[in-house]
Motif scaffolding. Sequence first.
Motif, PDB file in Angstrom:
ATOM      1  N   LEU A  44      -2.762 -43.774  13.748  1.00 46.02           N
ATOM      2  CA  LEU A  44      -1.751 -42.754  14.027  1.00 46.02           C
ATOM      3  C   LEU A  44      -0.910 -43.246  15.190  1.00 46.02           C
ATOM      4  O   LEU A  44      -1.409 -43.942  16.079  1.00 46.02           O
ATOM      5  CB  LEU A  44      -2.382 -41.412  14.397  1.00 46.02           C
ATOM      6  CG  LEU A  44      -2.870 -40.537  13.261  1.00 46.02           C
ATOM      7  CD1 LEU A  44      -3.504 -39.254  13.805  1.00 46.02           C
ATOM      8  CD2 LEU A  44      -1.771 -40.196  12.286  1.00 46.02           C
ATOM      9  N   ARG A  46       2.502 -42.282  18.026  1.00 41.44           N
ATOM     10  CA  ARG A  46       3.495 -41.377  18.636  1.00 41.44           C
ATOM     11  C   ARG A  46       4.741 -42.217  18.826  1.00 41.44           C
ATOM     12  O   ARG A  46       4.681 -43.315  19.379  1.00 41.44           O
ATOM     13  CB  ARG A  46       3.023 -40.867  19.995  1.00 41.44           C
ATOM     14  CG  ARG A  46       2.088 -39.719  19.954  1.00 41.44           C
ATOM     15  CD  ARG A  46       1.806 -39.095  21.334  1.00 41.44           C
ATOM     16  NE  ARG A  46       1.733 -40.026  22.444  1.00 41.44           N
ATOM     17  CZ  ARG A  46       2.731 -40.294  23.294  1.00 41.44           C
ATOM     18  NH1 ARG A  46       3.905 -39.723  23.195  1.00 41.44           N
ATOM     19  NH2 ARG A  46       2.558 -41.164  24.277  1.00 41.44           N
ATOM     20  N   TRP A  55       1.833 -36.759  16.619  1.00 38.40           N
ATOM     21  CA  TRP A  55       1.184 -37.947  16.070  1.00 38.40           C
ATOM     22  C   TRP A  55       1.498 -38.017  14.583  1.00 38.40           C
ATOM     23  O   TRP A  55       1.486 -37.000  13.892  1.00 38.40           O
ATOM     24  CB  TRP A  55      -0.323 -37.882  16.297  1.00 38.40           C
ATOM     25  CG  TRP A  55      -0.696 -38.094  17.726  1.00 38.40           C
ATOM     26  CD1 TRP A  55      -0.797 -37.139  18.702  1.00 38.40           C
ATOM     27  CD2 TRP A  55      -0.986 -39.331  18.351  1.00 38.40           C
ATOM     28  NE1 TRP A  55      -1.139 -37.724  19.894  1.00 38.40           N
ATOM     29  CE2 TRP A  55      -1.276 -39.067  19.698  1.00 38.40           C
ATOM     30  CE3 TRP A  55      -1.047 -40.642  17.897  1.00 38.40           C
ATOM     31  CZ2 TRP A  55      -1.610 -40.069  20.605  1.00 38.40           C
ATOM     32  CZ3 TRP A  55      -1.385 -41.647  18.792  1.00 38.40           C
ATOM     33  CH2 TRP A  55      -1.661 -41.354  20.135  1.00 38.40           C
ATOM     34  N   THR A 130      -8.056 -43.855  14.633  1.00 41.60           N
ATOM     35  CA  THR A 130      -8.782 -42.587  14.728  1.00 41.60           C
ATOM     36  C   THR A 130      -9.540 -42.309  13.438  1.00 41.60           C
ATOM     37  O   THR A 130      -9.101 -42.721  12.363  1.00 41.60           O
ATOM     38  CB  THR A 130      -7.816 -41.417  15.050  1.00 41.60           C
ATOM     39  OG1 THR A 130      -8.576 -40.223  15.269  1.00 41.60           O
ATOM     40  CG2 THR A 130      -6.824 -41.175  13.929  1.00 41.60           C
ATOM     41  N   TYR A 134      -9.190 -36.951  12.933  1.00 44.87           N
ATOM     42  CA  TYR A 134      -8.274 -37.001  14.086  1.00 44.87           C
ATOM     43  C   TYR A 134      -8.989 -36.869  15.434  1.00 44.87           C
ATOM     44  O   TYR A 134      -8.361 -36.527  16.436  1.00 44.87           O
ATOM     45  CB  TYR A 134      -7.199 -35.904  14.020  1.00 44.87           C
ATOM     46  CG  TYR A 134      -6.399 -35.832  12.751  1.00 44.87           C
ATOM     47  CD1 TYR A 134      -5.732 -36.932  12.241  1.00 44.87           C
ATOM     48  CD2 TYR A 134      -6.291 -34.631  12.053  1.00 44.87           C
ATOM     49  CE1 TYR A 134      -4.967 -36.849  11.093  1.00 44.87           C
ATOM     50  CE2 TYR A 134      -5.532 -34.542  10.893  1.00 44.87           C
ATOM     51  CZ  TYR A 134      -4.883 -35.650  10.424  1.00 44.87           C
ATOM     52  OH  TYR A 134      -4.136 -35.574   9.279  1.00 44.87           O
ATOM     53  N   ILE A 137      -7.508 -38.157  18.786  1.00 44.89           N
ATOM     54  CA  ILE A 137      -6.225 -37.602  19.236  1.00 44.89           C
ATOM     55  C   ILE A 137      -6.538 -36.498  20.240  1.00 44.89           C
ATOM     56  O   ILE A 137      -7.408 -35.661  19.980  1.00 44.89           O
ATOM     57  CB  ILE A 137      -5.431 -37.019  18.037  1.00 44.89           C
ATOM     58  CG1 ILE A 137      -5.178 -38.093  16.994  1.00 44.89           C
ATOM     59  CG2 ILE A 137      -4.125 -36.370  18.493  1.00 44.89           C
ATOM     60  CD1 ILE A 137      -4.434 -39.300  17.499  1.00 44.89           C
ATOM     61  N   VAL A 143      -0.010 -32.916  14.837  1.00 44.95           N
ATOM     62  CA  VAL A 143      -0.092 -34.037  13.895  1.00 44.95           C
ATOM     63  C   VAL A 143       0.893 -33.768  12.769  1.00 44.95           C
ATOM     64  O   VAL A 143       1.008 -32.641  12.279  1.00 44.95           O
ATOM     65  CB  VAL A 143      -1.527 -34.200  13.347  1.00 44.95           C
ATOM     66  CG1 VAL A 143      -1.590 -35.268  12.273  1.00 44.95           C
ATOM     67  CG2 VAL A 143      -2.500 -34.514  14.477  1.00 44.95           C
TER      68      VAL A 143
END
Length: 159
Positions: A44, A46, A55, A130, A134, A137, A143
């Motif tokens: 994932l 950003r 994300w 991840t 998730y 995170i 997300v």
Amino acid sequence: MAIHRVAVSAIDKALKFYWRLFKPRTYGVKALILHPRDPELFVLIRQSYGDQNRWGLPGGGYRPHKESAEDAVRRECMEELGLAFGPAADVLEELVTTAEGKRDHLTIFRVTAQSDQLRLNGEVAEAVWTPLDYSRIPRGMPVSRFADLAVSAHRRTDT
């Protein structure tokens, strides 16, 4: 690096304005990239522009008369993360979205990375391997719905 991120952010804002005005047809790709040794992990990211707290999956736009969706997802993953993957690229989802004011034809692929080493470019602020839940995170961070779609499709089709 800061100048590059400022330029990317300005271009992002200009494109969104254009899309709201003219509603063009665009084509995009996203990738659910599985870890090379642990298929329960995926990447994932950003982004450094747009919604920087959300994300999501790596990917980007392409022109179908210049490259295929699969070629585009390979290019985008190499550009954004320095990741290559093997010959198998499964289509998990194909959809049309109008979320940004354009008619975006989006293809979401599932691929397996050849390496777990991430080399981020200026478009990506952060990336993490991840689990599918998730759990790496930070709690409370949003997300992308496309990440949710990809994980759900992966779970349905995983054999």
